[in-house]
Design an enzyme around this catalytic site. Structure first.
Site, PDB file in Angstrom:
ATOM      1  N   CYS A  74       0.941  -1.283  -0.025  1.00  0.00           N
ATOM      2  CA  CYS A  74       0.046  -0.011  -0.122  1.00  0.00           C
ATOM      3  C   CYS A  74       0.835   1.235   0.017  1.00  0.00           C
ATOM      4  CB  CYS A  74      -0.850   0.066   1.153  1.00  0.00           C
ATOM      5  SG  CYS A  74      -1.984   1.369   1.352  1.00  0.00           S
ATOM      6  N   CYS A 102      -3.813   7.154  -1.742  1.00  0.00           N
ATOM      7  CA  CYS A 102      -5.429   7.097  -2.606  1.00  0.00           C
ATOM      8  C   CYS A 102      -6.171   7.681  -2.046  1.00  0.00           C
ATOM      9  CB  CYS A 102      -5.623   5.674  -2.903  1.00  0.00           C
ATOM     10  SG  CYS A 102      -4.480   4.771  -3.809  1.00  0.00           S
ATOM     11  N   THR A 152      -4.698   4.588   7.251  1.00  0.00           N
ATOM     12  CA  THR A 152      -3.603   4.380   6.401  1.00  0.00           C
ATOM     13  C   THR A 152      -2.815   5.646   6.104  1.00  0.00           C
ATOM     14  OG1 THR A 152      -5.038   2.758   5.099  1.00  0.00           O
ATOM     15  CG2 THR A 152      -3.276   3.657   3.844  1.00  0.00           C
ATOM     16  N   GLU A 170      -0.918   1.305   9.117  1.00  0.00           N
ATOM     17  CA  GLU A 170      -2.267   1.859   9.606  1.00  0.00           C
ATOM     18  C   GLU A 170      -1.918   2.089  10.957  1.00  0.00           C
ATOM     19  OE1 GLU A 170      -2.205  -0.968   7.165  1.00  0.00           O
ATOM     20  OE2 GLU A 170      -3.280   0.557   5.727  1.00  0.00           O
ATOM     21  N   HIS A 200     -13.086   5.494  -3.757  1.00  0.00           N
ATOM     22  CA  HIS A 200     -12.174   4.424  -3.123  1.00  0.00           C
ATOM     23  C   HIS A 200     -12.391   3.275  -3.843  1.00  0.00           C
ATOM     24  CE1 HIS A 200      -8.995   4.589  -0.556  1.00  0.00           C
ATOM     25  NE2 HIS A 200      -9.361   3.689   0.309  1.00  0.00           N
ATOM     26  N   TYR A 214      -9.373   0.745  -6.125  1.00  0.00           N
ATOM     27  CA  TYR A 214      -8.950  -0.633  -5.743  1.00  0.00           C
ATOM     28  C   TYR A 214      -8.649  -1.534  -7.108  1.00  0.00           C
ATOM     29  CZ  TYR A 214      -9.073  -0.580  -0.664  1.00  0.00           C
ATOM     30  OH  TYR A 214      -8.743   0.011   0.635  1.00  0.00           O
ATOM     31  N   CYS A 274      -4.745  -0.075  -7.806  1.00  0.00           N
ATOM     32  CA  CYS A 274      -3.815  -0.531  -6.609  1.00  0.00           C
ATOM     33  C   CYS A 274      -3.651  -1.941  -6.439  1.00  0.00           C
ATOM     34  CB  CYS A 274      -3.975   0.450  -5.456  1.00  0.00           C
ATOM     35  SG  CYS A 274      -4.949  -0.264  -4.315  1.00  0.00           S
ATOM     36  N   GLU A 310      -7.188  -5.552   3.270  1.00  0.00           N
ATOM     37  CA  GLU A 310      -7.578  -4.210   2.672  1.00  0.00           C
ATOM     38  C   GLU A 310      -8.445  -4.468   1.478  1.00  0.00           C
ATOM     39  OE1 GLU A 310      -5.352  -0.244   2.804  1.00  0.00           O
ATOM     40  OE2 GLU A 310      -4.670  -1.366   1.073  1.00  0.00           O
TER      41      GLU A 310
HETATM   42  C1  FAD Z   1      -5.851  -2.446   5.739  1.00  0.00           C
HETATM   43  C2  FAD Z   1      -7.015  -1.347   5.828  1.00  0.00           C
HETATM   44  C3  FAD Z   1      -6.706   0.145   5.406  1.00  0.00           C
HETATM   45  C4  FAD Z   1      -7.729   0.837   5.944  1.00  0.00           C
HETATM   46  N1  FAD Z   1      -7.647   2.188   5.611  1.00  0.00           N
HETATM   47  C5  FAD Z   1      -8.431   3.137   5.823  1.00  0.00           C
HETATM   48  C6  FAD Z   1      -8.174   4.464   5.824  1.00  0.00           C
HETATM   49  O1  FAD Z   1      -7.239   4.997   5.417  1.00  0.00           O
HETATM   50  N2  FAD Z   1      -9.200   5.542   6.041  1.00  0.00           N
HETATM   51  C7  FAD Z   1     -10.338   5.021   6.850  1.00  0.00           C
HETATM   52  O2  FAD Z   1     -11.310   6.029   7.035  1.00  0.00           O
HETATM   53  N3  FAD Z   1     -10.844   3.690   6.896  1.00  0.00           N
HETATM   54  C8  FAD Z   1      -9.673   2.788   6.397  1.00  0.00           C
HETATM   55  N4  FAD Z   1     -10.067   1.428   6.592  1.00  0.00           N
HETATM   56  C9  FAD Z   1     -11.398   0.987   7.416  1.00  0.00           C
HETATM   57  C10 FAD Z   1     -12.244   0.431   6.396  1.00  0.00           C
HETATM   58  O3  FAD Z   1     -13.020   1.206   5.652  1.00  0.00           O
HETATM   59  C11 FAD Z   1     -13.093  -0.335   7.291  1.00  0.00           C
HETATM   60  O4  FAD Z   1     -12.242  -1.658   7.604  1.00  0.00           O
HETATM   61  C12 FAD Z   1     -14.587  -0.965   6.880  1.00  0.00           C
HETATM   62  O5  FAD Z   1     -15.262   0.010   6.512  1.00  0.00           O
HETATM   63  C13 FAD Z   1     -15.109  -2.029   8.021  1.00  0.00           C
HETATM   64  O6  FAD Z   1     -15.387  -1.396   9.077  1.00  0.00           O
HETATM   65  P1  FAD Z   1     -14.673  -2.178  10.214  1.00  0.00           P
HETATM   66  O7  FAD Z   1     -13.391  -2.455  10.096  1.00  0.00           O
HETATM   67  O8  FAD Z   1     -15.082  -1.372  11.236  1.00  0.00           O
HETATM   68  O9  FAD Z   1     -15.523  -3.470  10.243  1.00  0.00           O
HETATM   69  P2  FAD Z   1     -17.075  -3.648  10.971  1.00  0.00           P
HETATM   70  O10 FAD Z   1     -17.613  -2.579  10.584  1.00  0.00           O
HETATM   71  O11 FAD Z   1     -17.014  -4.145  12.021  1.00  0.00           O
HETATM   72  O12 FAD Z   1     -17.350  -4.895   9.865  1.00  0.00           O
HETATM   73  C14 FAD Z   1     -17.193  -6.540  10.225  1.00  0.00           C
HETATM   74  C15 FAD Z   1     -18.211  -7.288   9.651  1.00  0.00           C
HETATM   75  O13 FAD Z   1     -19.669  -6.899  10.378  1.00  0.00           O
HETATM   76  C16 FAD Z   1     -20.589  -6.506   9.524  1.00  0.00           C
HETATM   77  N5  FAD Z   1     -21.396  -5.152   9.929  1.00  0.00           N
HETATM   78  C17 FAD Z   1     -20.911  -4.079  10.536  1.00  0.00           C
HETATM   79  N6  FAD Z   1     -21.979  -3.232  11.164  1.00  0.00           N
HETATM   80  C18 FAD Z   1     -22.994  -4.030  10.689  1.00  0.00           C
HETATM   81  C19 FAD Z   1     -24.253  -3.881  11.092  1.00  0.00           C
HETATM   82  N7  FAD Z   1     -24.841  -2.518  11.814  1.00  0.00           N
HETATM   83  N8  FAD Z   1     -25.191  -4.761  10.858  1.00  0.00           N
HETATM   84  C20 FAD Z   1     -24.850  -5.892  10.217  1.00  0.00           C
HETATM   85  N9  FAD Z   1     -23.542  -6.312  10.068  1.00  0.00           N
HETATM   86  C21 FAD Z   1     -22.542  -5.317  10.362  1.00  0.00           C
HETATM   87  C22 FAD Z   1     -19.947  -5.977   8.187  1.00  0.00           C
HETATM   88  O14 FAD Z   1     -20.423  -6.091   6.892  1.00  0.00           O
HETATM   89  C23 FAD Z   1     -18.441  -6.936   8.243  1.00  0.00           C
HETATM   90  O15 FAD Z   1     -18.898  -8.248   7.634  1.00  0.00           O
HETATM   91  C24 FAD Z   1      -9.163   0.606   6.253  1.00  0.00           C
HETATM   92  C25 FAD Z   1      -9.230  -0.756   6.768  1.00  0.00           C
HETATM   93  C26 FAD Z   1      -8.189  -1.703   6.640  1.00  0.00           C
HETATM   94  C27 FAD Z   1      -8.462  -3.108   6.843  1.00  0.00           C
END
Ligand code: FAD
Length: 510
Positions: A101, A105, A192, A261, A296, A300, A303, A451
């Site tokens: 990464c 982006c 990130t 991260e 975003h 993907y 990248c 990611e």
């Molecule tokens: C390597 C990496 C880089 C990233 N970089 C950035 C960044 O630079 N900036 C940024 O802002 N974000 C970043 N993200 C965040 C990314 O957008 C989130 O990981 C993603 O939106 C999921 O949120 P979470 O990780 O909190 O997982 P969760 O929201 O906890 O999701 C886990 C599971 O639960 C489910 N779920 C969640 N809420 C509900 C609900 N209410 N009802 C039913 N099911 C649900 C989801 O569908 C999923 O299957 C990054 C993530 C990763 C892994």
């Protein structure tokens, strides 16, 4: 006008005020000297270096719509479909060069999303957010800043909305409004490249309701603003880089580059009015999230494809080093890997080619195709990684440490028994296996696999958008008209009437 090179970028990071950064239980006094941070800075630095490379300069730069000057494409407001396509091609190029990464982006996507969203808020409420954001955008491109896109809140209990959490700080919010600005509190997860950034763009993470106005905050902050704490993310096999010797360089799989991260905590941070781009306009939080997510999800398609190119190259090389590159099933698996990777690229290009101009003036991707792109990205890299592990063989996870490879007591034994194809170099084989381990299970897998799954939203987020945007009612009109009529005129008339009915139903009430 600045078009920084890699050296100037590193110097610009060193000029920031001391930041509160924790890694592995300790506060980092000199973060830029830590091997993990250094590797991640190297990846970002590529985005500067390639902008000065005569071969890639045209792709890596663009003519600014704000100043008319040449700017790094990572700071550019897209001005056409061709610009959107070039963004994807650029991301593939940088992904190929570092295999991880490169962290830039998210800021580019936040830039384009906020440019459009602030325009819409002003149209509705006669605020002056867009003018403020234009000034920020101009500063971003003219200073060639890295900007962290801080959207994802920590979210606490996922079954509850922001205002329903027992701790209200689970979603970042405004805790005080002053004449000269606002004070914000909360945390953003998985940030990130945050520690490698000059600025941070904070945005809400979900569409908001009437009682959630304090969560409808979008603003810019210097990365070294007072009150921000960064806690570095732990990644699989990250200690491999720390030895600082030849053995740890081999065992890390990719010694030069890494991602980054961090958990970012905003402990009552003051934001002056000129850096606030939304405050309480709940009706526009959903629009901003959708704009950012679509851009975003397009990213993907570039990248991850670049990293896929590295994975395919590794598969072909290890097959050769193992002596199986001519086997029919190996060739077929490599064809399949290419098919999957190019399908992702095709999606990235398609949502760009189908782009349209927004009222704010910048260009937007086709959101349905961007969501299809990202949904495929949640799957295909895993399949590519599966095929790569198949071709690599089990040695990828049972290989002795490079310290044994370099130890005179065991070196000769390993040279004899880790030999591969006739005439091949066992060290090349070891290094290739470590690269594959890194890409599919180590630090590189954060960028290539996890990611791909969760970055830009978990898979279900794309399925919701596909359901919303796919226009199934229109498809029903075609199917019903064909089934119900046996004459050409009847079919055509039924389609016309059906589509007109749909349009009328969707038109806003007078
Ligand atoms: C390597 C990496 C880089 C990233 N970089 C950035 C960044 O630079 N900036 C940024 O802002 N974000 C970043 N993200 C965040 C990314 O957008 C989130 O990981 C993603 O939106 C999921 O949120 P979470 O990780 O909190 O997982 P969760 O929201 O906890 O999701 C886990 C599971 O639960 C489910 N779920 C969640 N809420 C509900 C609900 N209410 N009802 C039913 N099911 C649900 C989801 O569908 C999923 O299957 C990054 C993530 C990763 C892994």
């Amino acid at each position: 006008m600045t078009l920084m090179n890699a050296h100037q970028y590193r110097e610009s990071l060193a000029r920031r005020r001391p930041m509160k950064i924790y890694l592995d239980g300790k506060r980092l006094e000199n973060p830029l000297e830590h091997p993990s941070v250094q590797a991640s800075v190297n990846s970002v630095a590529l985005t500067y270096e390639l902008a000065h490379d005569p071969e890639h300069r045209a792709l890596m730069t663009a003519r600014s719509a704000l100043s008319g000057e040449t700017v790094n494409r990572f700071c550019h407001l897209h001005q056409s479909s061709a610009d959107l396509i070039d963004k994807v091609r650029m991301q593939r190029l940088v992904g190929q060069r570092c295999g991880t990464c490169f962290q830039r982006c998210v800021g580019l996507d936040a830039l384009n999303a906020l440019f459009a969203a602030t325009f819409e808020i002003d149209r509705k409420f006669a605020t002056n957010y867009h003018e403020r954001f234009r000034a920020f955008a101009l500063a971003m491109e003219s200073n060639d800043w890295i900007v962290d896109g801080a959207m994802t809140d920590v979210k606490g209990d996922r079954s509850r909305r922001p205002a329903e959490q027992s701790d209200p700080d689970m979603y970042l919010r405004v805790v005080e409004r002053r004449a000269d600005g606002v004070v914000i509190r909360g945390a953003k997860a998985h940030q990130t490249g945050a520690i490698n950034s000059h600025w941070v763009l904070v945005m809400p993470t979900v569409a908001l309701r009437d009682d959630e106005g304090d969560y409808a905050i979008a603003c810019a902050l210097p990365a070294d603003a007072e009150g921000i704490t960064y806690i570095y993310g732990r990644q699989s096999c990250d200690e491999r880089k720390l030895g600082g010797d030849a053995a740890s360089a081999i065992d890390s799989g990719s010694a030069c580059y890494g991602g980054q991260e961090a958990l970012m905590i905003f402990d009552d941070v003051f934001v002056p009015n000129e850096s606030v781009f939304m405050d309480g306009e709940i009706a526009f939080a959903g629009l901003l999230v959708d704009l950012f997510a679509s851009y975003h999800r397009q990213s993907y398609g570039g990248c991850k494809v670049g990293k896929g190119d590295v994975a395919i190259g590794a598969a072909a090389t290890i097959a050769q080093l193992n002596g199986v590159e001519r086997a029919a099933h190996i060739r077929d698996k490599i064809i399949e890997m290419n098919h999957l990777n190019e399908t992702l690229f095709a999606c990235g290009i398609a949502c760009s080619a189908n782009g349209t101009q927004l009222p704010a003036g910048n260009w937007f991707v086709d959101p349905l195709l961007a969501n299809v792109c990202k949904q495929n990205v949640t799957r295909f890299p895993y399949e590519i990684a599966r095929l790569l592990q198949d071709i690599a063989g089990g040695l990828m996870v049972t290989l002795p440490s490079a310290k044994d490879w370099l130890n005179p007591e065991t070196a000769a034994l390993l040279r004899k028994y880790l030999a591969g194809a006739e005439g091949s170099d066992p060290e090349e084989r070891i290094r290739m296996l470590r690269l594959i381990e890194n890409l599919t299970m180590g630090r590189g897998a954060v960028a290539y696999l996890t990611e791909s799954m969760h970055g830009a939203g978990s898979p279900q987020a794309q399925r919701i958008m596909i359901g919303r945007l796919a226009n199934v009612d229109e498809k029903k009109v075609y199917a019903r008209s064909l089934a119900a009529h046996d004459d050409l005129e009847g079919v055509e008339a039924a389609i016309r009437t059906g589509l007109a009915g749909l349009r009328a139903a969707k038109a806003p009430a007078a």
